[in-house]
Design an enzyme around this catalytic site. Structure first.
Site, mmCIF file in Angstrom:
data_model
loop_
_atom_site.group_PDB
_atom_site.id
_atom_site.type_symbol
_atom_site.label_atom_id
_atom_site.label_comp_id
_atom_site.label_asym_id
_atom_site.label_seq_id
_atom_site.Cartn_x
_atom_site.Cartn_y
_atom_site.Cartn_z
ATOM 1 N N GLU A 198 -33.646 16.940 -74.423
ATOM 2 C CA GLU A 198 -32.227 16.686 -74.250
ATOM 3 C C GLU A 198 -31.829 15.737 -73.120
ATOM 4 O O GLU A 198 -31.128 16.125 -72.174
ATOM 5 C CB GLU A 198 -31.479 18.013 -74.100
ATOM 6 C CG GLU A 198 -31.565 18.828 -75.368
ATOM 7 C CD GLU A 198 -30.732 20.106 -75.331
ATOM 8 O OE1 GLU A 198 -30.336 20.529 -74.237
ATOM 9 O OE2 GLU A 198 -30.498 20.679 -76.397
ATOM 10 N N GLU A 319 -33.502 21.169 -82.627
ATOM 11 C CA GLU A 319 -32.866 22.431 -82.258
ATOM 12 C C GLU A 319 -31.599 22.619 -83.062
ATOM 13 O O GLU A 319 -30.801 21.684 -83.209
ATOM 14 C CB GLU A 319 -32.526 22.486 -80.763
ATOM 15 C CG GLU A 319 -33.701 22.739 -79.870
ATOM 16 C CD GLU A 319 -33.278 22.919 -78.415
ATOM 17 O OE1 GLU A 319 -32.091 23.207 -78.157
ATOM 18 O OE2 GLU A 319 -34.143 22.748 -77.541
#
Length: 565
Positions: A198, A319
């Protein structure tokens, strides 16, 4: 990364898979999958938007994340309650074929783990995190699970915006990756490496600033890994802020790949990996659009789905997940599951862990009971199976006096709450509130995993000295909704047949779990009494016990009141 769990089944799901899931949900802790080490896909590469095996057959990665090795525990969470083998068997039995395994740079260099119950996981508590990583990979292989290694964060406390920090340099990041690539070079169980979890905030795609350009950094790291093992998939996430000014989830923006793809020294090894979550994780603007959910597919196509739709490169949705508690989340999940199936993309569900603060997990808080609604929602893209459990690879005898060091940490920062795109401010607290519960004692389990019985508890000896104890407070972890603390209790006089320790704990509302004692809370005072293997002490004997509390605050160093007889 973030945590979400939500999906809804599709009518076109094959009846066989539906039946398999139904069987899974009835069984609870599922058996090992039909897959075995012999059925692993081996080394993978890419062709257009398809991941392929060495024979050219298309292959879809169906992964579940099991986090913990990126936290201060440096071990998969839940090993205070279940065995590593049981967890992996459950994941494989649900129909996943891959384990996404987060880790931190800090843990790779650590000398020890915490929170592993030695009675349930004999020998694992003695391993370094790197040795434990070896063991997880070996046991995943035995259950037909491939592994994607995910460098989730540099230190074990919080998610970083960029791939480096003041403490952990880019060189350290790349050195770790080349070390891991060499370590598993001859083990095709490890099929890929997710370079950094991320990127967000100042991270940019092809902006030309070496300090912020994630595309350039991923190219450097990817080439370094492939120089050691050219057969690994290089998994590259997106950024939060895209060059057209739009923002999305942390790691979720890959719109700029169209004009600036990552080109590595070895062709056909790049897989792009966005993250996506529902409104319960953050109320992105598109969730309030009157066209919702019809606006989702065009949004996904624009940000990352075009890579698969136009046969440019493979996508692995790295995710997604939800607690599945709202109609909006259920709609999001069903729409996303249909999109995954339609585009034929790979994925990694977040997460197996029930202690994911904003998404929960695939199992309930006991780490065993499958979350039936989530699995039903995932049916269209899963193929659950059930076979006999393979023999554990390591089963040494329990140690003489196992001490369950249950030290769960709050939900990993990056694994919890994707950065709100509506504001450039950092992700709230970077450590979302955990729903962490080290599992209440299962009534059906003959040997409670949270309170293992040692094989040799000394019997109190006859002594003329009066019974007396001394207790020491050992804080383990705390978060907005609770804390975990351990106590050492020592018989300082004669034999002790019963003992009590109490302390003031303002804000405490309930006892979630305890080991070596039974506890209750009344009027902000917690009172614990020795129980089971820790109830009676010989003169000079010390036991280590613990408790998890639901509380709005954790005491720092409370004064302990003790009694003994």
């Amino acid at each position: 990364m973030a945590e979400q769990r939500t999906w809804v089944r599709r009518a076109w799901m094959r009846a066989a898979a539906v039946a398999s899931v139904a069987g899974l949900l009835m069984v609870g802790a599922v058996a090992a999958p039909a897959a075995s080490a012999a059925s692993l896909p081996g080394w993978l590469s890419t062709r257009g938007s398809t991941i392929i095996t060495s024979t050219g057959s298309p292959y879809t990665i169906k992964a579940a994340a099991w986090f913990g090795m990126e936290t201060s525990n440096c071990a998969p969470h839940g090993l205070w309650s279940i065995s590593l083998d049981e967890g992996l068997t459950t994941i494989a039995g649900m129909g996943f074929n891959t384990l996404r395994l987060p880790f931190s740079t800090e843990c790779l260099a650590a000398s020890a783990t915490t929170s592993i119950n030695a009675y349930v996981n004999p020998g694992l508590d003695k391993l370094t995190p790197l040795q434990l990583l070896d063991t997880v990979i070996a046991r995943a292989k035995a259950r037909g699970l491939s592994v994607i290694l995910d460098r989730h964060r540099p230190d074990s406390g919080s998610q970083s915006e960029l791939w480096y920090t003041a403490q952990y340099s880019e060189k350290r990041w790349i050195d770790d990756w080349t070390m891991l690539a060499a370590r598993y070079k001859n083990d095709s169980t490890v099929i890929g490496v997710d370079l950094h979890n991320e990127p967000h905030g100042p991270a940019c795609w092809n902006c030309g600033d070496p300090a912020r350009d994630w595309r350039a950094a991923a190219t450097r790291a990817g080439n370094a890994v492939l120089a050691v093992n050219p057969r690994l998939l290089i998994v590259i996430e997106g950024v939060e802020r895209q060059n057209d000014g739009s923002s999305t989830w942390w790691g979720g923006g890959l719109k700029d790949v169209r004009n600036a793809p990552v080109t590595l020294s070895v062709a056909n090894q790049v897989v792009y990996s966005p993250h996506d979550y529902p409104a319960s994780v953050h109320a992105q603007s598109w969730f309030s659009d009157p066209r919702y959910p019809a606006n989702l597919e065009p949004l996904w196509d624009a940000n990352w789905g075009y890579l698969a739709k136009e046969n440019i490169a493979p996508v692995l949705l790295g995710e997604f997940g939800t607690k599945l508690e709202t109609p909006s989340d259920a709609t999001w999940l069903s729409t996303l599951v249909g999109y995954i199936a339609k585009r034929g993309i790979s994925y990694a569900y977040w997460s197996f862990n029930p202690n994911s603060g904003d998404t929960g997990g695939l199992v309930a808080d006991d780490w065993r009971t499958p979350q039936a609604a989530k699995l039903k929602a995932l049916q269209p893209i899963l193929t659950p199976v059930a076979q006999p459990t393979p023999t554990p690879s390591v089963t040494p005898k329990p140690t003489a006096s196992p001490k369950p060091t249950v030290t769960p940490k709050p939900k990993p920062t990056s694994t919890a709450t994707p950065k709100p795109t509506a504001s450039p401010t950092p992700k709230p607290t970077t450590t979302p509130k955990p729903t962490f519960t080290p599992t209440p004692k299962p009534t059906s389990t003959p040997k409670p995993t949270s309170t293992p019985k040692p094989t040799a508890t000394p019997k109190p000896t006859v002594s003329s000295a009066p019974a007396a104890i001394a207790a020491t407070w050992i804080p383990q972890s705390s978060w907005g909704e609770g804390y975990v603390a351990e106590l050492t209790v020592t018989a300082t006089g004669g034999a002790v047949t019963a003992w009590t320790v109490s302390w003031s704990s303002p804000g405490a509302t309930a006892v979630t779990n305890a080991w070596g004692m039974t506890c209750d809370v009344r009027s902000s005072t917690v009172t614990c009494r020795g129980d089971g293997w820790a109830s009676a002490l010989a003169p000079g004997q010390t036991v280590r016990v613990g408790v998890q509390m639901a509380a709005t605050a954790a005491p720092n160093a409370p004064r302990l009141s003790v009694t003994a007889r």
